[in-house]
Structures are given as structure tokens and as C-alpha cells.
Design an enzyme around this catalytic site. Structure first.
Site, PDB file in Angstrom:
ATOM      1  CE  LYS A 196      -2.386   1.799   3.553  1.00  0.00           C
ATOM      2  NZ  LYS A 196      -2.144   3.240   3.387  1.00  0.00           N
ATOM      3  CB  THR A 197       2.087   3.399  -2.497  1.00  0.00           C
ATOM      4  OG1 THR A 197       1.058   3.301  -3.489  1.00  0.00           O
ATOM      5  CG2 THR A 197       3.077   2.272  -2.697  1.00  0.00           C
ATOM      6  CG  ASP A 214      -4.706   4.656   1.644  1.00  0.00           C
ATOM      7  OD1 ASP A 214      -5.898   4.870   1.341  1.00  0.00           O
ATOM      8  OD2 ASP A 214      -4.273   4.613   2.811  1.00  0.00           O
ATOM      9  NE  ARG A 215      -5.326  11.437  -5.283  1.00  0.00           N
ATOM     10  CZ  ARG A 215      -6.252  12.272  -4.825  1.00  0.00           C
ATOM     11  NH1 ARG A 215      -6.898  11.983  -3.719  1.00  0.00           N
ATOM     12  NH2 ARG A 215      -6.549  13.372  -5.477  1.00  0.00           N
ATOM     13  CE  LYS A 216      -7.416   7.040   3.944  1.00  0.00           C
ATOM     14  NZ  LYS A 216      -5.991   6.652   3.864  1.00  0.00           N
ATOM     15  CG  ASP A 219     -13.417  16.472  -6.577  1.00  0.00           C
ATOM     16  OD1 ASP A 219     -14.530  16.885  -7.000  1.00  0.00           O
ATOM     17  OD2 ASP A 219     -12.480  17.239  -6.293  1.00  0.00           O
ATOM     18  CB  ILE A 220     -17.530  15.468  -9.193  1.00  0.00           C
ATOM     19  CG1 ILE A 220     -16.428  16.239  -9.941  1.00  0.00           C
ATOM     20  CG2 ILE A 220     -18.260  16.385  -8.223  1.00  0.00           C
ATOM     21  CD1 ILE A 220     -16.968  17.296 -10.905  1.00  0.00           C
TER      22      ILE A 220
END
Ligand code: S5P
Length: 264
Positions: free
Chosen positions: A60-61, A91-93, A96-97
Site C-alpha cells: 500500500k502506497t 491509498d489515494r482516498k 471528488d466528483i
């Protein structure tokens, strides 16, 4: 041991192909460890992969933590991850739209071209998932999304109703491989598993074999209890990379999580 024997109902009921890939890798390595490689340099991450990769199922980065990022250097992380037979999980989380999430999968980091899995919040509604999936389509790759249904940080706003709405969003999308569940609370995890059923995975951060509390509001629970409560992967960062002996640590996390799965 064969993956279908170890994983039972999860093997039968999960539909996303990468969930089976994860289960297959875990059975080969006898480990449920996802290593949170929260380090600021490519050299550091590659070293970690080479030292510990045999016991880790997915790396996980947080790619935006890497100082002086460039894609050519980053390829070394991608190649090392592949050569150790791990999934690569950014793990960008996203939050947004849909259209913006789609473009954020490209850009400087070009996440769509190397990540197998990404995290996303559900706060903006279901289209964020379609945005992410469209980006993978553009480069003809298959990827999976883990939605944040719970969090481990103290005082977070992912209350029960939010968690339930997140599961509704997840159920409606074939791109959602599973959910992030809070490892610091066995009761929350158990509750989450009972609502999720067997068709999706639950991956769990906020686990540590020794620490009771992390820094800046991070909370921890025991990885074995997390797996017994229904979690399918333990996401471990500092418990391993900050340990005096990371190799012994990862072995311990691997064997205890695998043992807990078999017990479950
Ligand atoms: O609720 C969460 C969700 C995630 S993905 N809590 C978390 O801690 N995480 C991630 O798990 C976090 O971004 C970090 O990379 C890892 C936990 O690291 P550790 O050092 O506390 O084990």
C-alpha cells in the site's frame, strides 16, 4: 493450502477477480499482510519490498508522500512489487466528483497505469467509483476500489448511517472489491462484517501487535482479533517498518493473521 479451502465462503461469494488474486497470493505466502509503505523515498520503499516482500500480499502506497517524485524512478517500486508477486494498492482516498476522480487517476502520478487497487471515500456519491473505473478502462487495465466504510482515526465522522449508505453504494458497483473497516474496534468490525456478508472483502488498518495508541489520533487493535471479527487483510505500517527488526515483525504479522484466518 489451496485458496478455496482456506477462504471458504469468501472465495465462493466474492465476484471481483482481484479479490481472488489476493486470496491466492495470501494462501501462497500464508499471510494476510498488506504493508503500508509510508516512506518518503523510492529507495526506502524498494528496500522494504526486497526485504519483506515474501511475507506481504499487497503493497500500500501514498505516492504523493514521495519526495521529488518522477515516473521513471517510481517504476522501480512497480517492478519490485511485481517481482515479489504482490498487488499494488494506492491509498489515494478519492473524494471528488466522477470526472475529477477520472482525471486524478492520470496526471503526474498516473495511478491508473500501475495501481491494482485504490481507496475512495463515498462522501461525494457513487459516481466517484465510475470515474475511477473509467480511468482504468482508458488504459485497458483491471482495478478494484476499496471504499472507506469506517476509519481508525479518533473522532472521525464515518458514523453508522454513513457506513450503511457506503455499503449500499458498494453493493451497486462491480468495481468495489470491498471496504476499509476500523481495526481499532472489534465490535465495529463484527458489525461491519454482518452487514457486508461474504460477497466483499474487508481490509483493516489500525492494527498493531503491541502499540495501544499511535501518534496524532491513530488508534490500534490486535490483528488477530480483527481477522476473527471478519477482516480479510491487515494493513500494517509502523508496526513493521518502524520495528527494530522489520523482518521478524512481518513474519509475526503474517503467521498470526494467517493462523487467525484458518481458525475463523
Ligand atoms: O482509517 C484508516 C484508513 C487507512 S487506509 N486508517 C488508516 O490508518 N489508514 C492507512 O493505514 C493510513 O493511511 C496508513 O497508511 C496506514 C496505517 O499505518 P500505521 O503506521 O498506523 O500502521
Amino acid at each position: 493450502m489451496k485458496a478455496e479451502d482456506a477462504w471458504g465462503p469468501r472465495w465462493v461469494n466474492c465476484a471481483h477477480p482481484l479479490s481472488h488474486e489476493f486470496m491466492r497470493i495470501s494462501s501462497e505466502k500464508q499471510s494476510l499482510v498488506v504493508l503500508a509503505a509510508d516512506l518518503p523515498t523510492v529507495d526506502g520503499i524498494v528496500e522494504l519490498i526486497e526485504e519483506l516482500g515474501d511475507y506481504v500480499c499487497a503493497l500500500k502506497t501514498h505516492v504523493d508522500m514521495v519526495e521529488g517524485f518522477n515516473m521513471e524512478e517510481w517504476r522501480r517500486v512497480v517492478d519490485a512489487t511485481r517481482s515479489k508477486g504482490m498487488l499494488l494498492f494506492e491509498d489515494r482516498k478519492f473524494a471528488d466528483i466522477g470526472r475529477v476522480a477520472q482525471t486524478q487517476m492520470g496526471g503526474l502520478y498516473d495511478i491508473r497505469s500501475w495501481a491494482d487497487l485504490v481507496t475512495s471515500h463515498s462522501v461525494s456519491g457513487p459516481d466517484v467509483i465510475d470515474g475511477i473505473a473509467t480511468a482504468w478502462d482508458e488504459v485497458e487495465r483491471i482495478g478494484g476500489v476499496l471504499l472507506l466504510a469506517q476509519m481508525s482515526s479518533s473522532g472521525n465522522l464515518l458514523v453508522e448511517g454513513y457506513t450503511e449508505s457506503t455499503l449500499d453504494i458498494g453493493k451497486a458497483s462491480p468495481h468495489v472489491l470491498g471496504y476499509i473497516g476500523n481495526g481499532s474496534s472489534v465490535s465495529e468490525l463484527r458489525e461491519l462484517r454482518s452487514k457486508v456478508g461474504d460477497g466483499r472483502m474487508i481490509w483493516t488498518p489500525g492494527v498493531n501487535l503491541s502499540a495501544e495508541e499511535g501518534i496524532l489520533g491513530q488508534r490500534y487493535g490486535h490483528p488477530v482479533e480483527a481477522v476473527l471479527a471478519g477482516s480479510d487483510a491487515i494493513i500494517v505500517g509502523s508496526g513493521i517498518h518502524k520495528s527494530d527488526d522489520p523482518l521478524s515483525a512481518v513474519r509475526e504479522y503474517a503467521s498470526s493473521s494467517w493462523g487467525a484466518l484458518l481458525e475463523r
